[in-house]
Motif scaffolding. Structure first.
Motif, PDB file in Angstrom:
ATOM      1  N   ASN A 109      75.396  47.334 -58.356  1.00 33.03           N
ATOM      2  CA  ASN A 109      76.178  46.717 -57.713  1.00 33.03           C
ATOM      3  C   ASN A 109      77.226  45.917 -58.721  1.00 33.03           C
ATOM      4  N   LEU A 110      78.464  45.520 -57.957  1.00 34.01           N
ATOM      5  CA  LEU A 110      78.539  44.260 -58.649  1.00 34.01           C
ATOM      6  C   LEU A 110      79.340  43.655 -57.950  1.00 34.01           C
ATOM      7  N   ASN A 111      79.169  42.052 -58.015  1.00 31.05           N
ATOM      8  CA  ASN A 111      79.901  40.459 -57.072  1.00 31.05           C
ATOM      9  C   ASN A 111      80.854  40.327 -57.526  1.00 31.05           C
ATOM     10  N   LEU A 112      81.411  40.442 -55.708  1.00 32.60           N
ATOM     11  CA  LEU A 112      83.340  40.663 -56.083  1.00 32.60           C
ATOM     12  C   LEU A 112      82.954  39.057 -55.517  1.00 32.60           C
ATOM     13  N   THR A 113      84.714  38.613 -55.416  1.00 34.43           N
ATOM     14  CA  THR A 113      84.739  37.073 -54.816  1.00 34.43           C
ATOM     15  C   THR A 113      86.150  37.157 -55.312  1.00 34.43           C
ATOM     16  N   GLY A 114      86.979  35.850 -54.192  1.00 39.74           N
ATOM     17  CA  GLY A 114      88.017  35.634 -54.227  1.00 39.74           C
ATOM     18  C   GLY A 114      89.119  36.754 -54.588  1.00 39.74           C
ATOM     19  N   GLN A 115      90.370  36.530 -55.755  1.00 38.89           N
ATOM     20  CA  GLN A 115      91.047  37.666 -55.299  1.00 38.89           C
ATOM     21  C   GLN A 115      90.621  39.340 -55.541  1.00 38.89           C
ATOM     22  N   ALA A 116      89.406  39.491 -55.711  1.00 39.81           N
ATOM     23  CA  ALA A 116      89.071  40.762 -56.306  1.00 39.81           C
ATOM     24  C   ALA A 116      87.938  40.969 -54.757  1.00 39.81           C
ATOM     25  N   MET A 117      87.602  40.074 -54.353  1.00 40.40           N
ATOM     26  CA  MET A 117      86.663  40.697 -52.720  1.00 40.40           C
ATOM     27  C   MET A 117      88.642  41.086 -51.813  1.00 40.40           C
ATOM     28  N   LEU A 118      89.196  39.636 -51.863  1.00 38.79           N
ATOM     29  CA  LEU A 118      90.298  40.378 -51.144  1.00 38.79           C
ATOM     30  C   LEU A 118      91.524  41.203 -50.983  1.00 38.79           C
ATOM     31  N   GLU A 119      91.257  42.065 -52.490  1.00 37.17           N
ATOM     32  CA  GLU A 119      92.101  42.897 -52.357  1.00 37.17           C
ATOM     33  C   GLU A 119      91.240  44.432 -52.420  1.00 37.17           C
ATOM     34  N   VAL A 120      90.146  43.990 -52.519  1.00 38.50           N
ATOM     35  CA  VAL A 120      89.134  45.972 -52.130  1.00 38.50           C
ATOM     36  C   VAL A 120      89.344  45.766 -50.907  1.00 38.50           C
ATOM     37  N   GLU A 121      88.904  44.632 -50.087  1.00 40.18           N
ATOM     38  CA  GLU A 121      88.689  44.345 -48.689  1.00 40.18           C
ATOM     39  C   GLU A 121      89.750  45.031 -47.560  1.00 40.18           C
ATOM     40  N   SER A 122      90.925  45.203 -48.674  1.00 38.42           N
ATOM     41  CA  SER A 122      92.831  45.427 -48.428  1.00 38.42           C
ATOM     42  C   SER A 122      93.115  46.851 -49.238  1.00 38.42           C
ATOM     43  N   ASP A 128      64.084  54.074 -58.641  1.00 38.25           N
ATOM     44  CA  ASP A 128      62.130  52.903 -58.273  1.00 38.25           C
ATOM     45  C   ASP A 128      62.911  51.645 -58.306  1.00 38.25           C
ATOM     46  N   THR A 129      64.154  51.271 -58.486  1.00 37.01           N
ATOM     47  CA  THR A 129      64.387  50.322 -57.843  1.00 37.01           C
ATOM     48  C   THR A 129      65.405  49.376 -57.459  1.00 37.01           C
ATOM     49  N   ILE A 130      65.008  47.867 -56.652  1.00 36.36           N
ATOM     50  CA  ILE A 130      65.967  48.086 -55.159  1.00 36.36           C
ATOM     51  C   ILE A 130      66.839  46.785 -55.522  1.00 36.36           C
ATOM     52  N   TYR A 131      67.915  46.622 -55.051  1.00 39.78           N
ATOM     53  CA  TYR A 131      68.577  45.309 -55.392  1.00 39.78           C
ATOM     54  C   TYR A 131      69.251  44.905 -53.972  1.00 39.78           C
ATOM     55  N   ASP A 132      69.666  43.474 -53.982  1.00 45.69           N
ATOM     56  CA  ASP A 132      70.012  42.600 -53.216  1.00 45.69           C
ATOM     57  C   ASP A 132      71.461  43.152 -53.114  1.00 45.69           C
ATOM     58  N   LEU A 133      71.637  43.693 -51.817  1.00 43.60           N
ATOM     59  CA  LEU A 133      73.161  43.439 -51.723  1.00 43.60           C
ATOM     60  C   LEU A 133      73.859  41.971 -50.609  1.00 43.60           C
ATOM     61  N   THR A 134      74.701  41.127 -50.573  1.00 44.02           N
ATOM     62  CA  THR A 134      75.336  40.753 -49.787  1.00 44.02           C
ATOM     63  C   THR A 134      77.006  40.796 -49.447  1.00 44.02           C
ATOM     64  N   LYS A 135      77.473  39.858 -48.970  1.00 42.96           N
ATOM     65  CA  LYS A 135      79.461  40.261 -48.461  1.00 42.96           C
ATOM     66  C   LYS A 135      78.969  39.554 -49.825  1.00 42.96           C
TER      67      LYS A 135
END
Length: 305
Positions: A135-148, A62-69
């Protein structure tokens, strides 16, 4: 983040239908375009989604979270949720889903003999995603590794070259390790803040159970006392007591039955009713599971000791 009650029916997606290849796993790229939303649902497998572009709402229970890139969420089985694209026309999401058994053996070896996939190695991940912040908000190297990793898994899954399942499993484990590392970085503040905010209500709920366990008692009523959804309550209750709600109630009732069997001449049926049970067969089964003896055997043993 906001809370809102949802009374819509929940659809269950089953692994046996969703996984069509030789392995209990799939990976995909979703392009929502002008799609208005998905159906409220749950599933009997693990799901990981990562937002490549755009934004959306993620409604968990019953909870709404905002997700972005850069947002990544991981859900264990049987958590009700739905994605709401919020009118975005460029929403793109990488997703992968798998049965715990797919990586269970490998996870056990990594965890040095710990017994279960979600019970041990995945516990810190599920603690944050299922209870505190899905959710986790990834940035930097972690974001690039996950996309790869997602790109590589999608390539392997699509073309099915020889031994593709091993490459997918390897990349999936790498993905889980990244999530675990990111979770460790955020876990202390999230866990402390989250647990502290619920501690008082949980103590009220446990106190009520301790005083009323012989009565008819339902988890929905206790959730109201704790001011939590059933998912939140189940997690925090197990964290607080080491037992599930049913296990805790049975433990209290059996301990009371042991006292009555020792100190009174009441019949087993009377003791059964006094402890909150209304089925003597079920009472005997629970009592034996807790003590190793039936109520009658327990009383006879006391007489001979």
């Amino acid at each position: 983040m906001s809370r809102t009650k949802d009374t819509k029916p929940v659809r269950l997606n089953k692994a046996e239908i969703q996984f069509t290849k030789a392995i209990p796993y799939k990976v995909y790229l979703l392009d929502y375009g002008n799609m208005s939303g998905t159906a409220y649902h749950t599933h009997d497998y693990v799901q990981i989604w990562y937002v490549i572009d755009g934004k959306c709402g993620h409604k968990v229970e019953d909870t709404i979270y905002d997700l972005t890139k850069g947002s990544l969420f991981i859900l264990p089985p049987y958590v009700s949720h739905v994605i709401q694209p919020l009118g975005e026309t460029n929403l793109k999401i990488f997703g992968c889903e798998f049965s715990p058994s797919f990586v269970d053996e490998t996870m056990r070896s990594i965890a040095s003999g710990h017994s279960g996939f979600d019970a041990k190695y995945m516990k810190p991940i599920f603690t944050v995603t299922n209870v505190l912040q899905p959710n986790l908000n990834l940035t930097g190297q972690a974001m690039l590794e996950v996309e790869s990793l997602f790109t590589q898994m999608l390539k392997e899954y699509t073309f099915e070259r020889k031994y593709y399942e091993f490459n997918i499993k390897t990349d999936l484990i790498k993905l889980l390790v990244i999530i675990a590392r990111e979770n460790v970085d955020n876990r202390s503040s999230l866990t402390n803040n989250g647990f502290d905010s619920y501690k008082e209500n949980m103590n009220k709920a446990i106190g009520y159970i301790n005083n009323h366990y012989s009565d008819k008692i339902y988890v929905d009523d206790i959730c109201k006392i704790a001011a939590m959804s059933k998912t939140y309550f189940s997690h925090y209750f197990k964290q607080s007591t080491g037992k599930t709600f049913t296990e805790y109630i049975n433990h209290l009732r059996v301990r009371k039955a042991m006292v009555l069997l020792t100190e009174t001449q009441d019949s087993i049926l009377e003791i059964c009713n006094s402890c909150g049970y209304h089925d003597n067969t079920y009472f005997s089964r629970v009592f034996k599971k807790e003590t190793g003896l039936s109520p009658g055997q327990y009383r006879r043993k006391l007489m001979h000791d």
